[in-house]
Design a protein around this motif. Structure first.
Motif, mmCIF file in Angstrom:
data_model
loop_
_atom_site.group_PDB
_atom_site.id
_atom_site.type_symbol
_atom_site.label_atom_id
_atom_site.label_comp_id
_atom_site.label_asym_id
_atom_site.label_seq_id
_atom_site.Cartn_x
_atom_site.Cartn_y
_atom_site.Cartn_z
ATOM 1 N N ILE A 85 1.156 -1.276 -0.037
ATOM 2 C CA ILE A 85 -0.038 -0.283 -0.339
ATOM 3 C C ILE A 85 1.203 1.002 0.246
ATOM 4 O O ILE A 85 1.753 1.945 0.774
ATOM 5 C CB ILE A 85 -0.939 -0.091 1.139
ATOM 6 N N LEU A 86 0.631 2.199 -0.894
ATOM 7 C CA LEU A 86 1.373 3.548 -1.268
ATOM 8 C C LEU A 86 0.531 4.363 -1.212
ATOM 9 O O LEU A 86 -0.216 4.836 -2.067
ATOM 10 C CB LEU A 86 1.988 2.747 -2.660
ATOM 11 N N THR A 87 1.239 4.758 -0.031
ATOM 12 C CA THR A 87 -0.372 7.264 0.031
ATOM 13 C C THR A 87 0.624 7.963 0.568
ATOM 14 O O THR A 87 2.792 7.451 0.943
ATOM 15 C CB THR A 87 -1.109 6.183 0.490
ATOM 16 N N TYR A 88 0.632 9.197 0.490
ATOM 17 C CA TYR A 88 0.828 10.281 1.236
ATOM 18 C C TYR A 88 0.386 9.966 2.434
ATOM 19 O O TYR A 88 -0.367 9.746 3.378
ATOM 20 C CB TYR A 88 0.609 11.080 1.120
ATOM 21 N N LYS A 89 1.400 10.391 3.473
ATOM 22 C CA LYS A 89 1.686 10.760 4.490
ATOM 23 C C LYS A 89 0.251 11.123 5.197
ATOM 24 O O LYS A 89 -0.121 11.500 6.496
ATOM 25 C CB LYS A 89 3.504 10.803 5.725
ATOM 26 N N SER A 90 0.298 12.419 4.858
ATOM 27 C CA SER A 90 -0.627 13.578 4.838
ATOM 28 C C SER A 90 -2.021 12.774 5.208
ATOM 29 O O SER A 90 -2.965 13.463 5.418
ATOM 30 C CB SER A 90 -0.259 15.082 4.116
ATOM 31 N N LEU A 91 -1.983 11.855 3.723
ATOM 32 C CA LEU A 91 -3.693 11.705 3.562
ATOM 33 C C LEU A 91 -4.042 10.347 4.226
ATOM 34 O O LEU A 91 -5.302 10.623 4.987
ATOM 35 C CB LEU A 91 -3.483 11.195 2.449
ATOM 36 N N HIS A 92 -2.692 9.887 5.373
ATOM 37 C CA HIS A 92 -3.055 9.127 5.649
ATOM 38 C C HIS A 92 -3.453 9.755 7.290
ATOM 39 O O HIS A 92 -4.514 8.976 8.281
ATOM 40 C CB HIS A 92 -1.822 8.368 6.556
ATOM 41 N N GLU A 93 -3.190 10.758 7.900
ATOM 42 C CA GLU A 93 -3.121 11.068 8.710
ATOM 43 C C GLU A 93 -4.268 12.191 8.831
ATOM 44 O O GLU A 93 -5.591 12.516 9.770
ATOM 45 C CB GLU A 93 -1.668 12.590 9.088
ATOM 46 N N LYS A 94 -4.466 12.714 7.821
ATOM 47 C CA LYS A 94 -6.048 12.948 7.086
ATOM 48 C C LYS A 94 -7.473 12.230 7.723
ATOM 49 O O LYS A 94 -8.769 12.814 8.162
ATOM 50 C CB LYS A 94 -6.149 14.122 5.917
ATOM 51 N N VAL A 95 -7.097 11.388 6.882
ATOM 52 C CA VAL A 95 -8.534 10.226 7.268
ATOM 53 C C VAL A 95 -8.285 9.039 8.656
ATOM 54 O O VAL A 95 -9.108 7.971 9.320
ATOM 55 C CB VAL A 95 -8.508 8.889 6.318
ATOM 56 N N GLY A 96 -7.288 9.355 9.527
ATOM 57 C CA GLY A 96 -6.692 9.127 10.627
ATOM 58 C C GLY A 96 -6.137 7.277 10.608
ATOM 59 O O GLY A 96 -6.793 7.040 11.903
ATOM 60 N N GLY A 97 -5.468 7.312 9.697
ATOM 61 C CA GLY A 97 -4.945 6.009 9.776
ATOM 62 C C GLY A 97 -5.649 4.696 9.391
ATOM 63 O O GLY A 97 -7.031 5.241 9.333
ATOM 64 N N PHE A 98 -5.585 3.685 9.585
ATOM 65 C CA PHE A 98 -5.607 2.524 10.311
ATOM 66 C C PHE A 98 -6.807 2.533 10.896
ATOM 67 O O PHE A 98 -6.961 2.562 11.868
ATOM 68 C CB PHE A 98 -4.775 1.318 10.009
ATOM 69 N N ASP A 99 -7.825 1.650 11.181
ATOM 70 C CA ASP A 99 -9.583 1.586 12.350
ATOM 71 C C ASP A 99 -8.890 0.518 12.620
ATOM 72 O O ASP A 99 -9.142 -0.638 12.237
ATOM 73 C CB ASP A 99 -10.629 1.422 11.026
ATOM 74 N N GLU A 100 -7.843 0.750 14.195
ATOM 75 C CA GLU A 100 -8.191 -0.215 14.762
ATOM 76 C C GLU A 100 -8.615 -1.328 15.633
ATOM 77 O O GLU A 100 -8.618 -2.056 16.129
ATOM 78 C CB GLU A 100 -7.183 0.454 15.479
ATOM 79 N N LYS A 101 -9.639 -0.990 15.512
ATOM 80 C CA LYS A 101 -10.735 -1.445 15.954
ATOM 81 C C LYS A 101 -11.313 -2.721 15.003
ATOM 82 O O LYS A 101 -12.062 -4.215 15.381
ATOM 83 C CB LYS A 101 -12.283 -0.694 16.561
ATOM 84 N N ILE A 102 -10.859 -2.693 13.471
ATOM 85 C CA ILE A 102 -11.641 -4.007 13.041
ATOM 86 C C ILE A 102 -10.157 -5.021 12.664
ATOM 87 O O ILE A 102 -8.992 -4.933 12.229
ATOM 88 C CB ILE A 102 -11.124 -3.063 11.413
ATOM 89 N N ASP A 103 -10.658 -6.053 12.473
ATOM 90 C CA ASP A 103 -9.689 -7.151 12.769
ATOM 91 C C ASP A 103 -9.827 -8.103 11.489
ATOM 92 O O ASP A 103 -8.613 -8.190 11.490
ATOM 93 C CB ASP A 103 -9.313 -7.852 13.812
ATOM 94 N N PHE A 104 -9.929 -7.663 10.676
ATOM 95 C CA PHE A 104 -9.890 -7.808 9.014
ATOM 96 C C PHE A 104 -10.394 -7.241 8.165
ATOM 97 O O PHE A 104 -11.343 -6.789 8.686
ATOM 98 C CB PHE A 104 -10.575 -9.228 8.785
#
Length: 590
Positions: free
Chosen positions: A146-165
Motif C-alpha cells: 500500500i502506497l500513500t502520502y503521510k498527509s492523507l494517512h493523517e487526514k483519514v486517521g490512519g487504519f481503523d484499529e477496531k477492525i480485525d480483518f
C-alpha cells in the motif's frame, strides 16, 4: 521524495532478512525502514537492528502500521508485509507511476516467491481479480504494497484499529474518497506462499472470495467470519503426518519411483511437500501440486565415461550459490510446513536440512548398497568404489532408518536400522504381458557412446530400437526413439532382450518383464558397475566394460538361458507390499 517503509512484524526472522536485503538493493535510496514489532519472541528485533531499521512497538497489522506511520519522516508511506520481497527497481517504478498518475493511494500486483504452475497461476488470477474489482470499488486484496502520502494517512486517521480483518480495504476506501486510487501496472512484489502452502489454494480462495463479497456489499468482515489467524499461531491439534520428501534430479529413475511413493502417501492421508531438481522436478510437476524446484548435482559424461574431475569442477562452481538458494528456500518452507520426518532419495540438501532442524531422516534409495553392504569386486574397480563410497557418505549422514531398493542382496553391515526392499516398478509395466520379438531394445543413460552405435550398424540383420539419444529417426537397422513412456513400454514388452548401461531403474523394469540384460555400465560410474556385476553373477545377463562383436554374439547365443534364469529366480512382489514397508518405517520414525 523520501519514502518511509512500514513493516509490521511478529516472529518474522525467517522472512525479514530477504525483504530488508531487497530494500538495500534498490536504486532508490531516499528511504527509511520502520519495523513495528508485536513483541516477537525470536530474532526479529535483532535482525532489524542489524539492518539499522527504526523499531517501534506494534500489534495487529492496523496497530503496527499506525505506530510505524507516526514515527515516519517521509512524505510517502509504503506498507509492506514481512514475507514480501521487492523486485529490482521496485521503489523507483512505484514512485514514478504513483506521481505520474497523480495518485493518492495505490497497491501492488504480486508474484510468488516459490515457482510452480499452481502458484504462478493462482497469483496471476489474484492480480486479474484485484484489477477487475478495483474498476468497481477500491480494494485492499490482502494489503500488498500500500502506497500513500503521510498527509492523507493523517487526514483519514490512519487504519481503523477496531477492525480485525479487512482494515486495509477500509483504509484504501477512505483515502480513495478524497484522492485517486490505482492498482499499479509496473512494479511487482514477490510474496511468500506460506498461506497457500498451509491452507491450500481452494480453502484460501474461498476465504478471500467470501471476505471480498461481503466487503463489496458494504459489510464488515471479522476474523471469526473466515477463521483467519495472524502469525499462524493456531496449530491444529489433530493433523495428518507431514513428510518433507526430496529426491535426486539426475535422470528419471529417482523421479519415477518417487512418484509411486508420493502418490501412495497422499492417498493414505500424509501431507507431503517435495523438493527436486532438473528432470525429476519437471516430471513430478505434471503429477502433483506441491513440488518445489531446487538446484542439484550433475554428472559430466564423455565417451560413455564419467569425468570425475570435470564433474567436481562443474558442480563446485555452483555449490556456494546453490547452497544458499536451496537451503534458504527449503528452510523457510520446512519451518512453515513443520514436517515430522524428512525422506531423501539420495538428495544432498534434505540431509543438511534434517540436521539443521533436528528432524529425523529416512534414506530411501538404491545407492546405499555401495556403502552399507559387504561384497567383493575386482581390484580394477577399487578406485571407482572408493570415490562412490565417499559421495554416498557425503550425501547422507546419520539417517534414522535406511531402506535400500535392490534386486541383489549382499549381507548388510547393520541389520538393525538398514534393510533391503524390492524395487518399485510402474504399474503400467507390471500390467504388461511380455512377448519376445526379433528386435533388441537399447537404452542408454548417456548419449556419448558412439562406439556402440557403430557396432550395432554393422549387425544389419538385427533391428535395434534405441533410446537415450533424444531424437526420432531411422538409420538402416537402427530405429532411434525420443523418450515417451507409452512407446518405451511397448518396445520393452516385446523386445527379445536389452542392451543397457547399468542404470538401476531400467534394469529392474527389464527384469520385471523377464528380459535378459547385456549391461555396459558407464565407465567409472560405480553404482552402474555394481548393478551390472550382479546381473552377471545372478545369471540374468552379462556385464562387460565395453562391447565388441564377440561379446554381442556370445550374449545373443545365451539369451534363452538368461531368460530361463530370470523366470525361475527373479521374484516380483506387488508395489503395495513395498509401499507398506515404507509407510511402516515412516510411522515408526515419527
Amino acid at each position: 521524495m523520501k519514502v518511509s517503509i512500514v513493516i509490521p512484524t511478529y516472529n518474522e526472522q525467517e522472512y525479514l532478512p530477504n525483504l530488508l536485503e531487497s530494500i538495500q538493493r534498490q536504486d532508490y535510496k531516499d528511504v527509511e525502514v520502520i519495523i513495528a514489532d508485536a513483541n516477537s519472541t525470536d530474532n526479529t528485533k535483532k535482525i532489524a537492528e542489524e539492518y539499522n531499521c527504526i523499531i517501534v512497538d506494534g500489534g495487529l497489522p492496523g496497530v503496527g502500521r499506525n505506530k510505524g506511520a507516526e514515527k515516519a519522516t517521509g512524505e510517502v508511506l509504503l506498507f509492506l508485509d514481512a514475507d514480501s520481497v521487492l523486485t529490482d527497481n521496485y521503489l523507483k517504478c512505484a514512485i514514478d507511476e504513483f506521481t505520474q498518475h497523480n495518485l493518492g493511494i495505490a497497491i501492488t500486483q504480486i508474484v510468488p516467491l516459490e515457482k510452480g504452475f499452481i502458484n504462478e497461476l493462482s497469483h496471476e488470477f489474484a492480480n486479474y481479480f484485484t484489477k477487475q474489482i478495483s474498476k468497481r470499488k477500491p480494494h485492499g486484496a490482502g494489503c500488498y504494497g500500500i502506497l500513500t502520502y503521510k498527509s492523507l494517512h493523517e487526514k483519514v486517521g490512519g487504519f481503523d484499529e477496531k477492525i480485525d480483518f479487512g482494515e486495509d480495504t477500509d483504509y484504501i476506501e477512505r483515502i480513495a474518497q478524497i484522492s485517486r486510487f490505482k492498482v499499479l501496472d509496473t512494479p511487482r512484489l514477490l510474496i511468500s506462499t506460506r498461506r497457500l502452502e498451509e491452507e491450500g489454494l481452494k480453502t484460501l480462495a474461498l476465504k478471500y472470495t467470501k471476505s471480498t463479497a461481503k466487503q463489496l456489499a458494504g459489510n464488515k468482515v471479522t476474523l471469526d467470519d473466515i477463521n483467519y489467524t495472524f502469525g499462524h499461531e493456531k496449530e491444529k491439534l489433530k493433523r495428518n503426518p507431514r513428510i518433507l520428501y526430496s529426491l535426486c534430479g539426475e535422470g528419471l529413475g529417482h523421479a519415477i519411483r518417487s512418484a509411486i511413493v508420493i502418490e501412495y502417501l497422499i492417498q493414505n492421508n500424509y501431507d507431503v511437500i517435495v523438493f527436486a531438481s532438473d528432470r525429476a522436478y519437471q516430471y513430478l510437476c505434471t503429477k502433483f501440486n506441491n513440488i518445489h524446484e531446487i538446484n542439484g548435482f550433475n554428472t559430466v559424461y564423455e565417451n560413455n565415461s564419467v569425468k570425475n574431475k570435470k564433474t567436481f569442477t562443474y558442480n563446485m562452481r555452483d555449490v556456494p550459490s546453490d547452497l544458499q538458494r536451496n537451503m534458504s528456500k527449503m528452510y523457510k518452507l520446512a519451518r512453515e510446513f513443520k514436517p515430522d520426518v524428512v525422506v531423501s532419495d539420495f538428495e544432498f540438501y534434505a540431509n543438511l536440512l534434517s540436521h539443521i532442524l533436528n528432524i529425523p531422516l529416512i534414506s530411501l534409495d538404491n545407492m546405499h548398497v555401495i556403502t552399507d553392504a559387504r561384497y567383493k569386486v575386482s581390484s580394477k574397480y577399487m578406485k571407482d568404489r572408493i570415490f562412490a563410497e565417499a559421495v554416498v557418505h557425503a550425501f547422507i549422514q546419520k539417517a534414522k532408518k535406511t531402506l535400500i531398493y535392490s534386486y541383489f542382496y549382499p549381507p548388510l553391515k547393520d541389520v538393525k536400522d538398514t534393510q533391503y526392499i524390492k524395487p518399485l516398478v510402474r504399474e503400467e509395466i507390471k500390467k504388461l504381458k511380455p512377448t519376445q520379438k526379433d528386435y533388441i531394445l537399447v537404452y542408454q543413460t548417456s548419449d556419448s557412446n558412439e562406439k556402440l552405435i557403430e557396432l550395432l550398424k554393422k549387425n544389419s540383420d538385427i533391428e535395434f530400437r534405441i533410446y537415450g539419444f533424444h531424437e526420432d529417426k531411422r538409420e538402416d537397422n537402427l530405429l532411434f526413439r525420443a523418450f515417451t513412456e507409452e512407446i518405451l513400454y511397448k518396445d520393452l514388452k516385446d523386445a527379445r532382450c536389452v542392451i543397457a548401461n547399468g542404470g538401476f531403474s531400467f534394469i529392474t523394469e527389464a527384469l520385471e518383464l523377464k528380459k535378459p540384460v547385456l549391461s555396459i555400465p558407464v565407465n567409472k560410474q560405480f553404482e552402474q558397475i555394481l548393478n551390472a556385476i550382479y546381473i552377471d553373477r545372478l545369471g540374468y545377463g552379462e556385464h562387460h566394460d565395453m562391447i565388441t562383436q564377440n561379446i554381442l554374439d556370445n550374449f545373443l547365443k545365451n539369451v534363452d538361458t538368461y531368460h530361463e534364469n530370470i523366470k525361475e529366480n527373479y521374484k516380483t512382489v506387488p508395489n503395495s507390499e513395498i509401499l507398506e514397508v515404507i509407510k511402516d518405517t515412516i510411522d515408526n520414525v515419527i
